[in-house]
Design a protein around this motif. Structure first.
Motif, PDB file in Angstrom:
ATOM      1  N   PHE A 151       0.825  -1.209   0.000  1.00  0.00           N
ATOM      2  CA  PHE A 151       0.000   0.000   0.000  1.00  0.00           C
ATOM      3  C   PHE A 151       0.860   1.260   0.000  1.00  0.00           C
ATOM      4  O   PHE A 151       0.469   2.285  -0.578  1.00  0.00           O
ATOM      5  CB  PHE A 151      -0.945  -0.014   1.208  1.00  0.00           C
ATOM      6  CG  PHE A 151      -2.109  -0.964   1.062  1.00  0.00           C
ATOM      7  CD1 PHE A 151      -3.079  -0.739   0.091  1.00  0.00           C
ATOM      8  CD2 PHE A 151      -2.219  -2.075   1.873  1.00  0.00           C
ATOM      9  CE1 PHE A 151      -4.153  -1.605  -0.058  1.00  0.00           C
ATOM     10  CE2 PHE A 151      -3.280  -2.947   1.727  1.00  0.00           C
ATOM     11  CZ  PHE A 151      -4.254  -2.711   0.765  1.00  0.00           C
ATOM     12  N   ALA A 152       2.026   1.186   0.638  1.00  0.00           N
ATOM     13  CA  ALA A 152       2.919   2.348   0.639  1.00  0.00           C
ATOM     14  C   ALA A 152       3.426   2.629  -0.779  1.00  0.00           C
ATOM     15  O   ALA A 152       3.461   3.789  -1.223  1.00  0.00           O
ATOM     16  CB  ALA A 152       4.098   2.102   1.579  1.00  0.00           C
ATOM     17  N   ILE A 153       3.819   1.574  -1.500  1.00  0.00           N
ATOM     18  CA  ILE A 153       4.299   1.753  -2.879  1.00  0.00           C
ATOM     19  C   ILE A 153       3.188   2.290  -3.768  1.00  0.00           C
ATOM     20  O   ILE A 153       3.395   3.224  -4.558  1.00  0.00           O
ATOM     21  CB  ILE A 153       4.833   0.415  -3.430  1.00  0.00           C
ATOM     22  CG1 ILE A 153       6.110   0.018  -2.683  1.00  0.00           C
ATOM     23  CG2 ILE A 153       5.100   0.510  -4.926  1.00  0.00           C
ATOM     24  CD1 ILE A 153       6.618  -1.359  -3.043  1.00  0.00           C
ATOM     25  N   ALA A 211       3.037   5.919  -5.556  1.00  0.00           N
ATOM     26  CA  ALA A 211       2.861   6.000  -7.015  1.00  0.00           C
ATOM     27  C   ALA A 211       1.738   6.969  -7.378  1.00  0.00           C
ATOM     28  O   ALA A 211       1.880   7.791  -8.292  1.00  0.00           O
ATOM     29  CB  ALA A 211       2.568   4.613  -7.580  1.00  0.00           C
ATOM     30  N   VAL A 212       0.615   6.905  -6.655  1.00  0.00           N
ATOM     31  CA  VAL A 212      -0.500   7.821  -6.922  1.00  0.00           C
ATOM     32  C   VAL A 212      -0.095   9.262  -6.610  1.00  0.00           C
ATOM     33  O   VAL A 212      -0.394  10.192  -7.376  1.00  0.00           O
ATOM     34  CB  VAL A 212      -1.737   7.403  -6.098  1.00  0.00           C
ATOM     35  CG1 VAL A 212      -2.840   8.455  -6.226  1.00  0.00           C
ATOM     36  CG2 VAL A 212      -2.252   6.050  -6.552  1.00  0.00           C
ATOM     37  N   ALA A 263       1.680  14.741  -8.405  1.00  0.00           N
ATOM     38  CA  ALA A 263       2.756  15.748  -8.387  1.00  0.00           C
ATOM     39  C   ALA A 263       3.257  16.030  -9.798  1.00  0.00           C
ATOM     40  O   ALA A 263       3.504  17.200 -10.152  1.00  0.00           O
ATOM     41  CB  ALA A 263       3.905  15.259  -7.500  1.00  0.00           C
ATOM     42  N   ILE A 264       3.388  14.996 -10.612  1.00  0.00           N
ATOM     43  CA  ILE A 264       3.876  15.187 -11.983  1.00  0.00           C
ATOM     44  C   ILE A 264       2.896  16.036 -12.786  1.00  0.00           C
ATOM     45  O   ILE A 264       3.284  16.987 -13.468  1.00  0.00           O
ATOM     46  CB  ILE A 264       4.092  13.820 -12.670  1.00  0.00           C
ATOM     47  CG1 ILE A 264       5.265  13.079 -12.015  1.00  0.00           C
ATOM     48  CG2 ILE A 264       4.360  13.992 -14.166  1.00  0.00           C
ATOM     49  CD1 ILE A 264       5.401  11.648 -12.472  1.00  0.00           C
ATOM     50  N   PRO A 315      10.790   6.891  -5.075  1.00  0.00           N
ATOM     51  CA  PRO A 315      10.186   5.569  -5.334  1.00  0.00           C
ATOM     52  C   PRO A 315      11.221   4.511  -5.693  1.00  0.00           C
ATOM     53  O   PRO A 315      11.053   3.341  -5.342  1.00  0.00           O
ATOM     54  CB  PRO A 315       9.243   5.847  -6.525  1.00  0.00           C
ATOM     55  CG  PRO A 315       9.005   7.318  -6.497  1.00  0.00           C
ATOM     56  CD  PRO A 315      10.276   7.917  -5.989  1.00  0.00           C
ATOM     57  N   GLU A 316      12.301   4.901  -6.399  1.00  0.00           N
ATOM     58  CA  GLU A 316      13.328   3.927  -6.756  1.00  0.00           C
ATOM     59  C   GLU A 316      13.998   3.370  -5.494  1.00  0.00           C
ATOM     60  O   GLU A 316      14.310   2.174  -5.417  1.00  0.00           O
ATOM     61  CB  GLU A 316      14.392   4.579  -7.661  1.00  0.00           C
ATOM     62  CG  GLU A 316      13.874   5.124  -8.974  1.00  0.00           C
ATOM     63  CD  GLU A 316      13.441   4.049  -9.936  1.00  0.00           C
ATOM     64  OE1 GLU A 316      13.809   2.881  -9.723  1.00  0.00           O
ATOM     65  OE2 GLU A 316      12.730   4.370 -10.895  1.00  0.00           O
TER      66      GLU A 316
END
Length: 450
Positions: free
Chosen positions: A223-225, A229-230, A235-236, A393-394
């Motif tokens: 859920f953290a990943i 991602a969301v 943000a992007i 994220p990486e």
């Protein structure tokens, strides 16, 4: 009051899309080109022992080779003819653009050559792409041959056939990308990378759920990943649509008894002027040496080359050396590419030529200095944004060993290329509506003349 362009954009609907036959052809051409690309990722080069290669690749799938595989749409794990993808072309573009800023003849071509100079530099890029593809494919062929069991019949014929297949695949993708750019919708090279990432997204999500089911990944980490991602997607979209608008004024001019001019407009400066190019360039430069070392790591190396496996280990995701090198390259290419796509001196000269000026700033050199000052501040923010989006994220994925397809780099490329492609479709629809209005006005004018 809204401008004519804004009114046309507001009136665009599905009906206007149905009438845009030229846009239909461009979209179908792009789709067919993507299908051809995906088929090529399943055609293996001759002489590879597929089972042995799959086992060897599995041991490095979480490293830099796995990232290369993500960009190539899974062609690396199948050792397909498109395994090199467009990375040699991107590396060649980096070198030519760097040389265009430090090598005087090429700098003159870039600044003063116009369309002919641009075509000449593009031709140099193609020649350099061939050389880089030959070098990389030759290194891969030698590395595969040096690894026991990966090649059925090692020898000169295998090396030559591998070089021809991989180099030919890269040159075909370079040509295909140029055709998409000119005859399709969107930037061809970016769409090829985009298609490779999107093709692996379902498998990446499925792998993450499987890791959670088997206990290799905790539910909290999953859920953290997904939450990160969301958040990265939001943000992007927010930052990519953000602009710093500089007010531009035009003086009034008297022609006879009438006054003209006195209008105001805005000069929009994006926070992220470089777009998705920095992470792609940074990944390409990291992949160039790491690909060769990744294959040689499993080979029987002489004593003087025993440092190769250790270097490969430092280029794994989550390792400090990889994170630092990746972040520094992203920041460098943010500033470098911004300086290429936006020239403050040329912009200031164009404003002066058409009588425009920034309030409180003298035209000419002072305007160029002010534009450079504002753009540098924006690029600092943009570079920090891209670096955080790509590295956070990486790092999380590197720690939990989750699939690459949910990393910041892949999400940034997918979202940015999608936004750029949608913007190009809207511009084609807008141009179609303008053409329709012009035809109607001509018909009405002809009717009144009769």
């Amino acid at each position: 009051m809204a401008s004519a362009a804004e009114q046309l954009a507001a009136n665009m609907n599905f009906g206007s899309f149905q009438k845009a036959s030229e846009l239909h052809k461009r979209i179908w051409f792009t789709i067919l080109a993507m299908v051809v690309y995906r088929l090529g990722t399943y055609i293996p080069i001759p002489g590879i022992n597929s089972a042995a290669f799959a086992q060897a690749f599995g041991g490095q799938s979480q490293g830099i080779l796995g990232m290369f595989n993500m960009f190539s749409g899974g062609a690396v794990e199948r050792m397909a003819i498109f395994a090199l993808n467009v990375m040699p072309y991107i590396s060649a573009s980096i070198i030519v653009q760097l040389m265009g800023t430090v090598y005087p003849p090429w700098e003159k071509l870039r600044k003063e050559g116009g369309e002919a100079g641009r075509k000449t530099l593009n031709q140099y890029t193609r020649y350099l792409t061939v050389l880089l593809a030959l070098f990389q494919s030759g290194s891969i062929a030698m590395g595969l041959q040096a690894s026991p069991g990966l090649v059925d019949n090692p020898g000169l014929f295998f090396v030559i056939s591998t070089i021809v297949a991989l180099t030919g695949g890269t040159m075909f993708l370079m040509w295909l990308g140029e055709q998409i750019t000119s005859r399709g919708v969107g930037n061809g090279v970016s769409l090829i990378i985009f298609a490779g990432i999107v093709a692996g997204l379902p498998r990446g999500v499925w792998q993450m759920f499987e890791m959670t089911r088997t206990g290799a990944l905790s539910a909290f980490a999953m859920f953290a990943i997904m939450g990160i991602a969301v958040a990265v997607i939001f943000a992007i979209v927010f930052v990519e649509r953000s602009q710093r608008r500089l007010l531009v004024q035009y003086p009034k001019r008297q022609v006879g008894n009438r006054m003209f001019g006195g209008d105001t407009s805005f000069l929009p400066l994006k926070i992220n002027t470089a777009g998705v190019i920095p992470p792609i360039f940074a990944s390409s430069l990291l992949l160039l040496p790491a690909t060769v070392m990744g294959f040689l790591a499993n080979a029987n190396l002489p004593a003087w080359a025993q440092w190769v496996p250790g270097m490969v280990g430092q280029l794994q995701h989550g390792q400090p050396a990889f994170m630092v090198a990746y972040g520094l390259l992203i920041v460098f290419f943010c500033f470098f590419y911004t300086s290429i796509v936006f020239n403050p001196d040329d912009t200031a000269e164009n404003l002066r030529k058409y009588g425009g000026f920034l309030p409180g700033i003298r035209p000419g050199k002072r305007t160029a200095e002010y534009l450079d000052y504002v753009l540098t501040r924006l690029t600092v923010i943009g570079a920090a944004y891209i670096t955080l989006v790509c590295l956070l994220p990486e790092a999380l994925i590197g720690f939990y060993k989750a699939p690459f397809y949910l990393g910041g780099t892949s999400i940034l490329i997918v979202v940015t290329v999608t936004m750029d492609t949608v913007a190009q479709i809207q511009s084609h629809l807008l141009a179609h509506q303008y053409e329709g209005l012009i035809k109607k006005s001509k018909l009405r004018g002809g009717g009144r003349g009769r």
